[in-house]
Write a protein that holds these residues in place. Sequence first.
Motif, PDB file in Angstrom:
ATOM      1  N   TYR A   1     -18.243  16.354   2.289  1.00  0.00           N
ATOM      2  CA  TYR A   1     -16.807  16.143   2.275  1.00  0.00           C
ATOM      3  C   TYR A   1     -16.083  17.476   2.117  1.00  0.00           C
ATOM      4  O   TYR A   1     -16.617  18.420   1.530  1.00  0.00           O
ATOM      5  CB  TYR A   1     -16.418  15.190   1.135  1.00  0.00           C
ATOM      6  CG  TYR A   1     -17.060  13.839   1.277  1.00  0.00           C
ATOM      7  CD1 TYR A   1     -16.445  12.824   1.999  1.00  0.00           C
ATOM      8  CD2 TYR A   1     -18.322  13.584   0.728  1.00  0.00           C
ATOM      9  CE1 TYR A   1     -17.059  11.589   2.163  1.00  0.00           C
ATOM     10  CE2 TYR A   1     -18.938  12.358   0.885  1.00  0.00           C
ATOM     11  CZ  TYR A   1     -18.305  11.362   1.603  1.00  0.00           C
ATOM     12  OH  TYR A   1     -18.917  10.145   1.780  1.00  0.00           O
TER      13      TYR A   1
ATOM     14  N   TRP B   1     -10.132  14.129  -0.574  1.00  0.00           N
ATOM     15  CA  TRP B   1     -11.299  14.580   0.173  1.00  0.00           C
ATOM     16  C   TRP B   1     -11.451  13.778   1.450  1.00  0.00           C
ATOM     17  O   TRP B   1     -11.140  12.587   1.499  1.00  0.00           O
ATOM     18  CB  TRP B   1     -12.572  14.424  -0.666  1.00  0.00           C
ATOM     19  CG  TRP B   1     -12.601  15.300  -1.880  1.00  0.00           C
ATOM     20  CD1 TRP B   1     -12.059  15.014  -3.101  1.00  0.00           C
ATOM     21  CD2 TRP B   1     -13.203  16.590  -1.995  1.00  0.00           C
ATOM     22  NE1 TRP B   1     -12.287  16.056  -3.972  1.00  0.00           N
ATOM     23  CE2 TRP B   1     -12.982  17.038  -3.323  1.00  0.00           C
ATOM     24  CE3 TRP B   1     -13.897  17.414  -1.105  1.00  0.00           C
ATOM     25  CZ2 TRP B   1     -13.437  18.271  -3.790  1.00  0.00           C
ATOM     26  CZ3 TRP B   1     -14.362  18.645  -1.560  1.00  0.00           C
ATOM     27  CH2 TRP B   1     -14.132  19.060  -2.886  1.00  0.00           C
TER      28      TRP B   1
ATOM     29  N   HIS C   1     -18.479   9.287  -1.929  1.00  0.00           N
ATOM     30  CA  HIS C   1     -17.178   9.874  -1.624  1.00  0.00           C
ATOM     31  C   HIS C   1     -16.554  10.406  -2.914  1.00  0.00           C
ATOM     32  O   HIS C   1     -16.466   9.683  -3.913  1.00  0.00           O
ATOM     33  CB  HIS C   1     -16.273   8.830  -0.985  1.00  0.00           C
ATOM     34  CG  HIS C   1     -15.065   9.414  -0.328  1.00  0.00           C
ATOM     35  ND1 HIS C   1     -14.037  10.007  -1.052  1.00  0.00           N
ATOM     36  CD2 HIS C   1     -14.707   9.507   0.980  1.00  0.00           C
ATOM     37  CE1 HIS C   1     -13.110  10.445  -0.218  1.00  0.00           C
ATOM     38  NE2 HIS C   1     -13.485  10.153   1.020  1.00  0.00           N
ATOM     39  N   PRO C   2     -16.091  11.677  -2.934  1.00  0.00           N
ATOM     40  CA  PRO C   2     -15.560  12.263  -4.161  1.00  0.00           C
ATOM     41  C   PRO C   2     -14.228  11.668  -4.626  1.00  0.00           C
ATOM     42  O   PRO C   2     -13.839  11.875  -5.777  1.00  0.00           O
ATOM     43  CB  PRO C   2     -15.370  13.748  -3.798  1.00  0.00           C
ATOM     44  CG  PRO C   2     -16.203  13.970  -2.572  1.00  0.00           C
ATOM     45  CD  PRO C   2     -16.176  12.664  -1.846  1.00  0.00           C
ATOM     46  N   GLY C   3     -13.519  10.956  -3.753  1.00  0.00           N
ATOM     47  CA  GLY C   3     -12.265  10.347  -4.157  1.00  0.00           C
ATOM     48  C   GLY C   3     -11.070  10.912  -3.411  1.00  0.00           C
ATOM     49  O   GLY C   3     -11.194  11.582  -2.383  1.00  0.00           O
ATOM     50  N   ALA C   4      -9.880  10.663  -3.961  1.00  0.00           N
ATOM     51  CA  ALA C   4      -8.633  11.064  -3.311  1.00  0.00           C
ATOM     52  C   ALA C   4      -8.601  12.571  -3.081  1.00  0.00           C
ATOM     53  O   ALA C   4      -9.037  13.351  -3.923  1.00  0.00           O
ATOM     54  CB  ALA C   4      -7.449  10.639  -4.177  1.00  0.00           C
TER      55      ALA C   4
ATOM     56  N   TRP D   1     -12.180  19.326   1.125  1.00  0.00           N
ATOM     57  CA  TRP D   1     -10.872  19.145   0.515  1.00  0.00           C
ATOM     58  C   TRP D   1      -9.815  19.150   1.614  1.00  0.00           C
ATOM     59  O   TRP D   1      -9.797  20.024   2.472  1.00  0.00           O
ATOM     60  CB  TRP D   1     -10.621  20.265  -0.485  1.00  0.00           C
ATOM     61  CG  TRP D   1      -9.342  20.142  -1.262  1.00  0.00           C
ATOM     62  CD1 TRP D   1      -8.283  20.993  -1.237  1.00  0.00           C
ATOM     63  CD2 TRP D   1      -9.002  19.091  -2.179  1.00  0.00           C
ATOM     64  NE1 TRP D   1      -7.287  20.549  -2.076  1.00  0.00           N
ATOM     65  CE2 TRP D   1      -7.698  19.370  -2.671  1.00  0.00           C
ATOM     66  CE3 TRP D   1      -9.659  17.945  -2.617  1.00  0.00           C
ATOM     67  CZ2 TRP D   1      -7.050  18.559  -3.589  1.00  0.00           C
ATOM     68  CZ3 TRP D   1      -9.010  17.121  -3.542  1.00  0.00           C
ATOM     69  CH2 TRP D   1      -7.721  17.431  -4.009  1.00  0.00           C
TER      70      TRP D   1
ATOM     71  N   GLU E   1     -22.460   5.388   0.530  1.00  0.00           N
ATOM     72  CA  GLU E   1     -21.844   4.690   1.660  1.00  0.00           C
ATOM     73  C   GLU E   1     -22.802   4.576   2.837  1.00  0.00           C
ATOM     74  O   GLU E   1     -22.870   3.529   3.498  1.00  0.00           O
ATOM     75  CB  GLU E   1     -20.559   5.412   2.078  1.00  0.00           C
ATOM     76  CG  GLU E   1     -19.429   5.322   1.060  1.00  0.00           C
ATOM     77  CD  GLU E   1     -19.563   6.313  -0.105  1.00  0.00           C
ATOM     78  OE1 GLU E   1     -18.807   6.186  -1.079  1.00  0.00           O
ATOM     79  OE2 GLU E   1     -20.431   7.215  -0.025  1.00  0.00           O
TER      80      GLU E   1
END
Length: 269
Positions: A52, A110, A105-108, A54, A162
């Motif tokens: 992922y 990314w 998934h690292p989150g919001a 940024w 995922e």
Amino acid sequence: MADSEHAGVEDAWTPVPGAAVGWLSELDPDHCYSGFEPPRRPDAAWILHAMYAWKEGLVTTTHDDVHQSVRAAGLTEPDVTADADLGDLLEGAVVTGTGLGRSGHPGAGWRRLRWAELARGFGEPPVPEGELPGNRCLRQAHPTGSWSAAIAPPAEGCLDRESWQRLIGVLIRHDLGGEDAECLAYYCPLVTAEWDDETVLAGRLGDAAALYDHPAMQSCPSNLWADDRSWVVYCDWDLWGTKVVGPVSLIEALLADPELEALRLPWTG
């Protein structure tokens, strides 16, 4: 995951004698500590572990730069080890940013960064000919060993959450037994720390997605295979890719799946 869900995973997957993995050991006798790599049967593809970026863009600051800055500021305790020689060895180690074991998934903030996208920017293939998906790949993205702090690189040793769930869905659609297909899961000693006994579990393919969070493990299985041996999944503890072998129709479905990044590597057999 709640305790009741943990119990459900353990109830659904029961231990069986380690001899069940013997046929894979015969196919690949040199990889017993990190998973068994089967040859194509008759086809094979590698699913590349997800990375992922940024969304605001890349930076030249690396994960190691961040680590060194934090330590210099005294914001973390120095590494302590009872072995002085080991401590000296680790003193100069580079923090690469690559995780070991489960990831997701690292989150919001990314976005998914495909290997092909990054490789295209450098004018190179995602996996160089003759190599396996691992730290020799995409070298221009981590020339010092450490990745940009704005990239969450592929995890080592375990398919990302995922992709694992997506893979199980594809297997269910292509196995004649569907969700009720019987399958087995093997966890290598590098995952279990059990060096004298093989760890093999048996269960339903429909329950295989939950194996990702098995409370006794820190990884997806090293190998997962159909009881009839029509397909096999292989995840080496040292690699950034997971190999799937089986019928051509299964492999083509993996290659075409929009949520997976998969490719054939003919030189891997």
